[in-house]
Motif scaffolding. Structure first.
Motif, PDB file in Angstrom:
ATOM      1  N   TYR A  32      -3.653 -22.263   9.991  1.00  0.00           N
ATOM      2  CA  TYR A  32      -4.025 -22.744   9.179  1.00  0.00           C
ATOM      3  C   TYR A  32      -3.905 -23.046   7.931  1.00  0.00           C
ATOM      4  CZ  TYR A  32      -6.172 -25.541  13.766  1.00  0.00           C
ATOM      5  OH  TYR A  32      -6.347 -26.035  14.636  1.00  0.00           O
ATOM      6  N   GLY A  33      -3.079 -23.507   6.712  1.00  0.00           N
ATOM      7  CA  GLY A  33      -2.986 -23.009   5.734  1.00  0.00           C
ATOM      8  C   GLY A  33      -2.312 -24.386   4.901  1.00  0.00           C
ATOM      9  N   GLY A  34      -1.919 -24.286   3.999  1.00  0.00           N
ATOM     10  CA  GLY A  34      -1.240 -25.139   2.989  1.00  0.00           C
ATOM     11  C   GLY A  34      -2.231 -25.307   1.928  1.00  0.00           C
ATOM     12  N   PRO A  35      -2.130 -26.257   0.799  1.00  0.00           N
ATOM     13  CA  PRO A  35      -3.064 -26.953  -0.164  1.00  0.00           C
ATOM     14  C   PRO A  35      -4.175 -27.578   0.292  1.00  0.00           C
ATOM     15  CG  PRO A  35      -1.045 -27.772  -0.374  1.00  0.00           C
ATOM     16  CD  PRO A  35      -0.885 -26.553   0.687  1.00  0.00           C
ATOM     17  N   VAL A  36      -4.137 -28.716   1.536  1.00  0.00           N
ATOM     18  CA  VAL A  36      -5.619 -29.602   1.832  1.00  0.00           C
ATOM     19  C   VAL A  36      -6.094 -28.684   3.048  1.00  0.00           C
ATOM     20  CG1 VAL A  36      -5.278 -31.069   3.857  1.00  0.00           C
ATOM     21  CG2 VAL A  36      -3.612 -31.370   2.139  1.00  0.00           C
TER      22      VAL A  36
END
Lengths: 485, 201
Positions: free
Chosen positions: A206-210
């Motif tokens: 899981y990654g990304g800005p959120v």
């Protein structure tokens, strides 16, 4: 070496050798044990005359069968079967030199709540437990896998599991979360989009800005439900949020050792040019809070959406699953879940039984009361969580609102103690599974949602939109950066 | 089970267990896990699904096809909880092998631990087999683990069994504890190389 994911690096460091059947023998750095899935494994060990290979890397707690009513925890337990299981674990841990956080310990609680908060789960580890929600520990950038009882025997005897390396899917979560929307909504959205078996054969990164903006408790909630999406493990790359959470925890390294370890942890992060087997993007921008409408966690909608019609599913199996779900839940396609009558409100579990979860619910309950016909339970994920909530006075908010404030355990998530649905009762639940019969009644009905949404449902006596109960713009989903954790 | 137990084929009458995403809570409801052995698990297999409101057994496939040895399931069978109690209950009830469209991973691992071959085939193949069993409740279904085929009546179809499971069953080395215990010196070396083992607990 570059182009490697955290999963590649952790796997490589823990790989002992290749087995004749082609699987890898993988060292398990942290083995968590509880009373329900371990007694047969200890018995098998004894039959073969093996000792526990790494008792120092093994920690036990009791969670599934424990009574959560304060006056129900006297020994012997009233439930003979529960007493037998608890006694077996006490004996097995004592005989094998394993640390056990029992009912008399102020650290007792759900394995997946206890190990993180004590600093036992840390980046770069392999974690195994006879429980499918072991993916939770991936929130630290470790690889946590649920195993069966024969595999528990393997880990006890050899400190290892036989495992196949999985493909890695990067799940990039983009957008900005609005008020009242949090980690639980994010993971429900991911499962809804990728499917309950979408992750089979995969580990989710899981990654990304959120994800990066989530606090540790939010990341724990997301990784926790990897298995509901079919992925046996899920993880988040460690970062400053991870390190700051760990600093000062009981089992975490201290002082200079901590700083040294941090450098090592940082080296485990997926490389910038890491090669993934698959990358998917999930857009949560402006998303509403989510609720399930069916009998698996992928049957989920934003609260503003109607229950989908059968022809909304192009996949045959999804359509058949929907038909079964309408029938069990008593919902019609096109209906809204808003206003769906609720009999029980349940807060807690290894998904949402942490301090930020109770804080989010308490904000909704402040100055309000639970609807007359609703039975409402708040069950801290651990005694540590309970103590911290009580220190903040949250218990009073729950009690004044009409919730029962309980002791730590798995409770109504799977109803192995007295906390169970009856008949066709509907439960607004912060747990992770809405399977038929899961909460103790074969006709019972479960609506999964965030802790804030559970509190709103408790007050309204029906499924409600938590945002109507927020006086300001603070998030209520639990585990959001800056909130309580 | 013995440590040296080759499983090259399983055969017997079949039982269809229709539906996708059959979870382990349905196969073995949690309230029946409050026992410290697996001995009684067969009694609880699909307990709620098999009973009506008065607690009486009805026409669930397990009751219509009593004595079957080969279960035929659909997609994502055994999803949810990791409980080995589920395949233990199936095994103790009499199931020696499963044919399905797909399995949840932990369930499949548990089957491997128990020496239960879990073969996969596409939807049409599985449904055809389920329908044949309905029409031929006394007919024999045979899973050939080595050849990766299933034979029923005059029909033989190809199925898949994952390599590790096939190798373990055919070679009779599916007891992973014994296998891995032979490598303990290597395990000690791997552990000693990890910064977190042995230092701060």
């Amino acid at each position: 070496m570059s182009e490697r994911t955290l999963y590649d690096k952790v796997w490589e460091r823990h790989r002992v050798t290749e087995l004749p059947n082609g699987q890898d023998q993988l060292f398990v750095g942290l083995h968590l044990v509880h009373e329900v899935t371990s007694p047969q494994a200890f018995a098998m060990l004894e039959e073969r005359g093996h000792d526990v290979a790494f008792p120092d890397r093994t920690f036990a707690t009791t969670d599934h069968i424990v009574p959560t009513e304060a006056d129900g925890r006297e020994r012997p337990l009233v439930d003979d079967e529960a007493e037998t299981m608890l006694s077996a674990l006490e004996r097995n841990t004592a005989e094998n030199g394993i640390t056990f956080f029992g009912l008399d310990s102020d650290r007792q609680g759900i394995t997946h709540v206890v190990a993180p908060e004590l600093g036992l789960s840390r980046p770069g580890m392999t974690v195994a437990c006879g429980d499918s929600h072991t993916a939770t520990h991936g929130a630290f950038g470790s690889i946590g896998v649920g195993v069966g009882t024969s595999q528990i025997r393997d880990v006890l005897a050899t400190g290892c599991i036989a495992a196949d390396k999985q493909r890695v899917r990067r799940v990039e979560v983009e957008g900005e979360l609005g008020a009242g929307v949090g980690a639980k909504d994010v993971v429900l959205k991911i499962i809804g989009e990728l499917g309950v078996d979408g992750g089979v054969g995969h580990v989710y990164e899981y990654g990304g800005p959120v994800i990066e903006a989530l606090g540790m408790e939010g990341r724990l909630a997301v990784c926790n439900m990897s298995i509901e999406g079919g992925a046996r493990a899920g993880y988040v790359n460690p970062d400053e949020t991870t390190y700051e959470y760990l600093r000062g925890r009981e089992y975490a390294p201290e002082g200079e050792a901590f700083e040294e370890r941090k450098v090592y942890w940082e080296s485990l992060r997926s490389d910038d040019d890491a090669v993934y087997d698959d990358v998917v993007t999930v857009d949560v921008d402006g998303m509403d809070p989510l609720v399930t409408w069916g009998v698996d966690p992928g049957q989920v909608i934003e609260i503003s959406e109607p229950v989908p019609a059968p022809d909304a599913f192009t996949d045959r199996t999804d359509r058949e699953a929907a038909e079964r779900a309408y029938d069990h839940m008593g919902v019609e396609p096109g209906e809204s879940m808003l206003g769906y009558d609720v009999d029980v409100a349940f807060l807690g579990t290894c998904t949402n039984g942490r301090v930020s979860d109770f804080a989010a619910a308490a904000r909704v309950l402040e100055g309000r009361t639970v609807a007359d016909d609703v039975r409402a339970l708040a069950v801290p994920g651990s005694e540590t969580v309970r103590a911290e909530c009580e220190r903040r006075g949250l218990d009073e908010t729950f009690i004044e609102a009409g919730f029962e404030w309980r002791r730590a355990g798995c409770s109504m998530c799977l109803a192995m103690n007295d906390d169970a649905l009856e008949g066709e009762e509907v439960c607004a639940s912060s747990s992770n599974r809405n399977f038929v019969g899961r909460q103790g009644s074969k006709d019972g009905r479960t609506v999964l949602m965030s802790p804030g949404m559970v509190a709103a449902a408790a007050v309204a006596g029906e499924v409600a939109d938590v945002r109507k109960y927020l006086d300001d713009d603070r998030p209520a989903g639990g585990g959001v950066e800056g909130v309580a954790d | 089970m013995s440590d040296d137990h080759h499983i090259t084929e399983v055969a017997g009458t079949g039982v269809p267990i229709p539906g996708d995403d059959v979870d382990t809570d349905r196969i073995l409801p949690a309230r029946f896990m409050k026992e410290v052995t697996f001995d009684n698990m067969a009694d609880y297999l699909f307990y709620d699904a098999r009973r009506n409101d008065d607690g009486e057994l009805g026409d669930h496939p397990l009751d219509r096809f009593d004595g079957a040895n080969v279960a035929v399931a659909n997609a994502n069978f055994g999803c949810g909880s990791s409980r080995e109690h589920a395949p233990q209950a199936m095994m103790r009830w009499g199931i020696d092998g499963i044919v399905g469209e797909s399995y949840a991973e932990i369930f499949r691992d548990n089957c491997r631990s128990l020496g239960i071959p879990a073969a996969t085939a596409d939807h049409e193949t599985v449904v055809a087999l389920q329908e044949w069993i309905e029409a031929n409740p006394d007919g024999e279904v045979e899973i050939d683990v080595a050849a990766e085929t299933v034979t029923y009546g005059d029909t033989t179809v190809d199925v898949a069994i994952d390599d590790a499971m096939q190798e373990a069953l055919v070679d009779g080395i599916w007891d992973t504890t014994t296998l891995m215990y032979a490598n303990m010196s290597k395990v000690e070396r791997t552990a000693a190389d990890l910064p977190y083992v042995g230092s701060d607990g």
